[in-house]
Write an enzyme that holds these catalytic residues in place. Sequence first.
Site, mmCIF file in Angstrom:
data_model
loop_
_atom_site.group_PDB
_atom_site.id
_atom_site.type_symbol
_atom_site.label_atom_id
_atom_site.label_comp_id
_atom_site.label_asym_id
_atom_site.label_seq_id
_atom_site.Cartn_x
_atom_site.Cartn_y
_atom_site.Cartn_z
ATOM 1 N N LYS A 106 1.049 -1.113 -0.001
ATOM 2 C CA LYS A 106 -0.049 0.044 0.027
ATOM 3 C C LYS A 106 1.013 1.224 -0.110
ATOM 4 O O LYS A 106 2.044 1.223 0.526
ATOM 5 C CB LYS A 106 -0.970 -0.101 1.438
ATOM 6 C CG LYS A 106 -2.099 0.819 1.084
ATOM 7 C CD LYS A 106 -3.256 -0.117 0.336
ATOM 8 C CE LYS A 106 -4.424 0.846 0.065
ATOM 9 N NZ LYS A 106 -5.533 -0.330 -0.412
ATOM 10 N N ASP A 146 -6.474 4.261 -5.105
ATOM 11 C CA ASP A 146 -7.052 3.991 -3.694
ATOM 12 C C ASP A 146 -7.800 5.162 -3.380
ATOM 13 O O ASP A 146 -8.238 6.173 -4.252
ATOM 14 C CB ASP A 146 -6.014 3.823 -2.634
ATOM 15 C CG ASP A 146 -6.600 3.181 -1.549
ATOM 16 O OD1 ASP A 146 -7.310 2.093 -1.378
ATOM 17 O OD2 ASP A 146 -6.674 3.537 -0.407
#
Length: 416
Positions: A106, A146
């Site tokens: 991430k 995201d």
Amino acid sequence: MSQPYRHYEVVSQLVEKAAHAISLDPKVMELLKEPMRTLTVSIPVTMDDGSIRVFRGFRCQHNNVLGPFKGGIRFHPEADEDEVKTLAALMTYKCAVVGLPYGGAKGGVLCDPRELSEGELERLSRGFIRAIAPIIGPDQDIPAPDVNTNPKIMGWFVDEYAVLQGRYQRGVVTGKPIIIGGSQGRDGATGRGIMYVIREAAAAFGVNLKGATVAVQGFGNVGSYAAKFLYDLGCKIIAVADIFGGVYCRDGIDPYRLKEHEMGTGSVKDFPGTAPISNEELLTMECDILIPAALGNQLTRENADKVKAKWIVEGANGPTTPEADEILKEKGVLVIPDILANAGGVTVSYFEWVQNNYNYYWSAEEVDRRLERVMVEAFRAVKDAYTERDGVDLRVAAYIVALERLAAAMKARGWV
Ligand code: NAD
């Protein structure tokens, strides 16, 4: 979408619970405890007024025993290392539970994109990719959109990477616009995956979905598509809420018309033929299926006891706190966990990468058919783990499936 996901310790505790249930080799646990790498970068950006601002960013790579790291990049003023680390670990388990050949990662950049001009946003995006370029690549680590990042930003990412490498490698990023190698079906993928999981759960537990009542919190990408696909399946969508408020109608809401209304007015509020409802009322209303698809930490020790839904299907990441999980379990509410329920998105990202590697592109029908197979198989694996062991809920069962795959890969690669 702004709230940090539950902290790293919470995920670690869940993993430990699942590891305990299968007497996992402690060496595997040791290797999963901490991310393999977290890179912190400073990104200097020339602002429109000629000044220079330095932004902070992270890329956390949790584990790559199953394949290249995979995970989104968020642009948010509150992005921090702990949040990025937690979400990276979740990606490791999410990819493993649906059987994708990926590890978990991430990224985050501390910024408020609403305060940036288009040019500043582009320079920041390109600067971030330059900063993390040494540790990403189509076979190494593949970013995706995201919170507050989108296909346009992915287009800048892939272009900047091509400049750095001197060749165009589409597979370095997923979530791209279709014209430069994005996949058909990515938009609705997470909602469609939720529908497949609910359909399989209904078949497995002998529940008839025709007329089943559904309440959805969040009407963005995940919530609106989930509502549409469930409506097509014969469910009755009785309540929907977004950040501005919610709507309720016992006779059912047409989510297609609701989307048109929302696109016209900016909110689901005041949709004709409905009564207003607050987010809190929606979470605790009488319904068969509740889909939290907005934020983390929505079902807590304060409201879990009041939940009347029979099933909770986690569209968002981490909408249920561990305390709420315990309360819901005692009440007999079935919770279909995030790492299984919302894995449709990363699955179609994987399909995008496969198509990029082949330079051959599938139709929307082909993508949907393949997504269905992945989600059905993942649900069945989790359901088997759930029925095979006493006292294990579906969340722990999902972590068991993930851990078994991670452990087998570690063994096969000689890590343990
Ligand atoms: P989105 O920005 O498209 O939509 C978010 C929705 O939540 C909007 O309708 C917004 O109004 C609503 N919302 C925001 N704050 C709210 C609040 N306080 N109360 C009620 N509603 C609120 O986001 P998305 O892509 O649909 O993602 C939703 C969640 O699902 C996030 O937790 C995200 O991390 C997770 N998720 C998304 C994907 C994906 O493919 N988009 C995949 C997996 C998980």
